[in-house]
Design a protein around this motif. Structure first.
Motif, PDB file in Angstrom:
ATOM      1  N   PHE A 151       0.830  -1.198   0.000  1.00  0.00           N
ATOM      2  CA  PHE A 151       0.000   0.000   0.000  1.00  0.00           C
ATOM      3  C   PHE A 151       0.872   1.259   0.000  1.00  0.00           C
ATOM      4  O   PHE A 151       0.571   2.223  -0.706  1.00  0.00           O
ATOM      5  CB  PHE A 151      -0.947   0.017   1.198  1.00  0.00           C
ATOM      6  CG  PHE A 151      -1.982  -1.084   1.198  1.00  0.00           C
ATOM      7  CD1 PHE A 151      -2.396  -1.703   0.023  1.00  0.00           C
ATOM      8  CD2 PHE A 151      -2.537  -1.502   2.384  1.00  0.00           C
ATOM      9  CE1 PHE A 151      -3.349  -2.711   0.036  1.00  0.00           C
ATOM     10  CE2 PHE A 151      -3.502  -2.501   2.414  1.00  0.00           C
ATOM     11  CZ  PHE A 151      -3.905  -3.111   1.235  1.00  0.00           C
ATOM     12  N   ALA A 152       1.950   1.231   0.756  1.00  0.00           N
ATOM     13  CA  ALA A 152       2.865   2.374   0.795  1.00  0.00           C
ATOM     14  C   ALA A 152       3.510   2.583  -0.575  1.00  0.00           C
ATOM     15  O   ALA A 152       3.639   3.721  -1.046  1.00  0.00           O
ATOM     16  CB  ALA A 152       3.926   2.173   1.876  1.00  0.00           C
ATOM     17  N   LEU A 153       3.892   1.493  -1.221  1.00  0.00           N
ATOM     18  CA  LEU A 153       4.489   1.562  -2.561  1.00  0.00           C
ATOM     19  C   LEU A 153       3.493   2.133  -3.556  1.00  0.00           C
ATOM     20  O   LEU A 153       3.836   3.010  -4.361  1.00  0.00           O
ATOM     21  CB  LEU A 153       4.912   0.140  -2.945  1.00  0.00           C
ATOM     22  CG  LEU A 153       5.588  -0.105  -4.264  1.00  0.00           C
ATOM     23  CD1 LEU A 153       6.533  -1.282  -4.109  1.00  0.00           C
ATOM     24  CD2 LEU A 153       4.598  -0.379  -5.356  1.00  0.00           C
ATOM     25  N   GLU A 154       2.247   1.660  -3.514  1.00  0.00           N
ATOM     26  CA  GLU A 154       1.209   2.184  -4.410  1.00  0.00           C
ATOM     27  C   GLU A 154       0.994   3.681  -4.169  1.00  0.00           C
ATOM     28  O   GLU A 154       0.878   4.458  -5.124  1.00  0.00           O
ATOM     29  CB  GLU A 154      -0.113   1.437  -4.189  1.00  0.00           C
ATOM     30  CG  GLU A 154      -0.105  -0.002  -4.649  1.00  0.00           C
ATOM     31  CD  GLU A 154      -1.351  -0.752  -4.212  1.00  0.00           C
ATOM     32  OE1 GLU A 154      -1.774  -1.648  -4.958  1.00  0.00           O
ATOM     33  OE2 GLU A 154      -1.904  -0.459  -3.122  1.00  0.00           O
ATOM     34  N   ASP A 155       0.940   4.072  -2.894  1.00  0.00           N
ATOM     35  CA  ASP A 155       0.759   5.487  -2.554  1.00  0.00           C
ATOM     36  C   ASP A 155       1.906   6.334  -3.095  1.00  0.00           C
ATOM     37  O   ASP A 155       1.688   7.410  -3.662  1.00  0.00           O
ATOM     38  CB  ASP A 155       0.633   5.676  -1.040  1.00  0.00           C
ATOM     39  CG  ASP A 155      -0.664   5.128  -0.462  1.00  0.00           C
ATOM     40  OD1 ASP A 155      -1.576   4.769  -1.246  1.00  0.00           O
ATOM     41  OD2 ASP A 155      -0.757   5.054   0.779  1.00  0.00           O
TER      42      ASP A 155
END
Length: 144
Positions: free
Chosen positions: A107-111
């Protein structure tokens, strides 16, 4: 750029994104199917195996195997749904913590990826994908 070239780029991007999710899952020590099952459960608590299979394009037997393994590990519990044949899947408390631990970095990578292209471009991607998907669905169902 003509319509054919645009469509080819859209398809290429979708395939490349799927490939990148596969790569990330492998690097994170899980299968793509496990990652996507966790992702689906995270987005929709109480989802059924059928809904995961249909909505996330994962093989039925594979989803069943992943869910059984998550259940064996104590990460999910199954509850009888409306028609009694389908069981709804929910994270246990330890399962929710597990999913957050496993998916949090994704999720952090996508953000970060969305932040990198900026809010306006990110919104344009979302708007464009939603519009294209709706139009494509209409065309497919029209039978052309």
């Amino acid at each position: 750029m003509n319509l054919r070239e645009q469509n080819e780029l859209i398809c290429t991007c979708i395939c490349r994104q799927t490939e990148l999710y596969c790569e990330w899952a492998k690097r994170s020590g899980m299968s793509y199917n496990t990652m996507m099952t966790l992702y689906a459960l995270h987005l929709e608590p109480g989802i059924t195996q059928t809904a995961i299979t249909q909505g996330w394009l994962l093989p039925k037997q594979t989803v069943n195997t992943v869910v059984k393994e998550l259940q064996r590990q104590g990460y999910v519990r199954l509850e009888v749904g409306k028609d009694r044949k389908e069981k709804r899947i929910f994270f246990t408390d330890s399962g929710l913590a597990y999913a957050q631990e496993r998916l949090g970095p994704l999720f952090a990578l996508e953000d970060r990826a969305l932040e990198a292209i900026g809010a306006q471009a990110a919104q344009a991607v979302v708007t464009g994908q939603l519009a294209f998907t709706a139009a494509f669905e209409r065309e497919v169902h029209r039978g052309t």
